[in-house]
Enzyme design. Structure first.
Site, mmCIF file in Angstrom:
data_model
loop_
_atom_site.group_PDB
_atom_site.id
_atom_site.type_symbol
_atom_site.label_atom_id
_atom_site.label_comp_id
_atom_site.label_asym_id
_atom_site.label_seq_id
_atom_site.Cartn_x
_atom_site.Cartn_y
_atom_site.Cartn_z
ATOM 1 N N THR A 179 31.606 38.965 50.049
ATOM 2 C CA THR A 179 30.747 39.659 49.101
ATOM 3 C C THR A 179 29.370 39.181 49.366
ATOM 4 O O THR A 179 28.891 38.274 48.734
ATOM 5 C CB THR A 179 31.075 39.383 47.641
ATOM 6 O OG1 THR A 179 32.300 39.982 47.364
ATOM 7 C CG2 THR A 179 30.074 40.043 46.720
ATOM 8 N N GLU A 265 29.584 30.007 43.775
ATOM 9 C CA GLU A 265 29.887 29.981 42.346
ATOM 10 C C GLU A 265 30.455 28.625 41.938
ATOM 11 O O GLU A 265 31.515 28.216 42.395
ATOM 12 C CB GLU A 265 30.870 31.105 42.013
ATOM 13 C CG GLU A 265 30.227 32.476 42.144
ATOM 14 C CD GLU A 265 31.216 33.616 42.118
ATOM 15 O OE1 GLU A 265 30.767 34.755 41.958
ATOM 16 O OE2 GLU A 265 32.428 33.371 42.276
ATOM 17 N N THR A 393 33.837 40.196 31.571
ATOM 18 C CA THR A 393 33.615 40.104 30.142
ATOM 19 C C THR A 393 32.264 39.495 29.846
ATOM 20 O O THR A 393 31.529 39.923 29.043
ATOM 21 C CB THR A 393 34.698 39.236 29.481
ATOM 22 O OG1 THR A 393 34.671 37.930 30.075
ATOM 23 C CG2 THR A 393 36.072 39.849 29.668
#
Length: 393
Positions: A179, A265, A393
């Protein structure tokens, strides 16, 4: 940063959360030589499939990029939306639709919000020249924590030129591609066929030598545009200045690749993994990637645990040719393994000291041949799980 003959623009089209740039445009005033590499995932997003068709021409005028939506696994509608996006840009910059490329990044499986993209493109094109490359780097971010930008300058035939690149990516990073999106622009004049070869070589030692989590995306794309606005003699294989251009391009891509890993991340460590003394370079790459992708190894890095056994095990299952009783393993310059067994002495304490650093190296010497490869990885922390558990979310 100024790259002759290129203009940039970025707007908020409400694809991502309010207050964030999410639609960007890179435009060359004249047709530019173009080369690109794409994800090897068999599930490819609509923009990847479209760009793969168009970059075979070897020329390009513009790249339009949206973040917040991947336009992947969206069926026929996804391809129609990708084509419409390029058509809307093309008619406003006076280019053929086939001269415009499109890239998307974000959530998979959700159709593009085309009403927002249609609404954003007029101001996007009208604003060409109003944005910096830094702003484009910010506009293409998803879970990234900082924009990634790198540049070099060189000369060819006594004429100066610039190579500038931006990239995004913090998760789902593993060769080949991941990605990640990368865009490189240069005002150097470059032969399109040679540009393709040199760009692919530079990718092999940069974007294809990094891993954050071992996942491969549907959208990964790296594109280079060379418009010749600098006015140098055309660079091609063996021409004056060609070798320098190739080195500078690799430096730009490698720097961007390292920034992606450092922004992984939840990452707290940046680790360079080198395997040398392998039967072949391919064997070395296989072993290095096995180490760099191992969750057990990466969690040990996070825990600052000098667990050399996990690394040794990863090398063993990598598929590379290994004779354990010949192998050595180092954390920086601390020998942890010699002749396939623990080096003993104060190696444990010194190795733990190395792993307390933010950046360090792991070197495995197989003592079987001249094969060598280096890959770059991060640790795996609690935050990685939280970021990805909460992503939608």
């Amino acid at each position: 940063m100024n790259v002759k003959g290129f203009r940039f623009s970025a707007v908020e089209a409400a694809i991502k959360k309010p207050g964030r740039l999410d639609l960007a445009l890179i435009c060359s005033d004249a047709p530019a030589a173009v080369a690109a590499v794409y994800t090897t995932n068999k599930v490819k997003a609509a923009p990847v499939l479209l760009d793969m068709e168009r970059t075979t021409s070897g020329t390009c005028r513009a790249v339009v990029v949206n973040s917040g939506n991947a336009n992947a696994c969206t069926g026929d509608r996804g391809m129609e939306d990708a084509r419409e996006t390029t058509s809307l840009v093309a008619e406003r910059i006076g280019a053929s639709e086939h001269e415009v490329l499109v890239c998307s990044t974000g959530v998979i499986g959700v159709p593009l919000p085309m009403e927002r993209i249609r609404g954003g493109i007029p101001s996007l094109v009208a604003g060409l020249g109003s944005a910096t490359l830094d702003q484009i780097a910010a506009a293409i971010m998803t879970t990234d924590t900082f924009p990634k930008l790198e540049a070099r300058t060189g000369t060819a035939g006594g004429v100066g030129y610039t190579i500038a690149g931006i990239a995004k990516g913090a998760g789902m990073i593993m060769p080949n591609m991941a990605t990640m999106l990368a865009f490189v622009v240069t005002d150097a004049a470059v032969d399109p066929q040679w540009l393709d070869r040199v760009f692919r070589r530079a990718n092999d030692t940069s974007f294809n030598a990094i891993t954050v989590d071992g996942d491969m995306s549907t959208n990964d794309t790296a594109i280079i545009m060379a418009n010749g606005a600098a006015g140098n003699p055309v660079l091609s294989e063996g021409s004056e200045g060609a070798a320098e251009f190739a080195v500078l391009l690799e430096e730009v891509l490698l720097s961007l690749a390292k920034l992606i890993v450092k922004d992984g991340e939840g990452a707290t460590k940046f680790v360079e993994v080198t395997v040398k003394g392998a039967r072949s370079d391919a064997d070395a790459k296989r072993a290095a990637m096995a180490v760099a992708n191992s969750c057990l190894v990466k969690t040990a890095f996070f825990g600052q645990d000098a667990n050399w056994g996990r690394i040794f095990a990863a090398v063993g299952y990598s598929g590379a040719d290994v004779e354990p009783d010949r192998a050595e393993l180092f954390f920086d310059d601390v020998r942890m393994v010699q002749g396939g067994v623990f080096a003993g002495g104060d190696a444990e304490a010194r190795g733990t000291g190395v792993l307390r650093k933010k950046e360090f190296t792991v070197t495995v010497d197989l003592h079987l041949g001249d094969g060598r490869a280096t890959v770059y990885t991060s640790d795996l922390s609690y935050d990685y799980v939280k970021i990805n558990a909460d992503y939608r979310t």
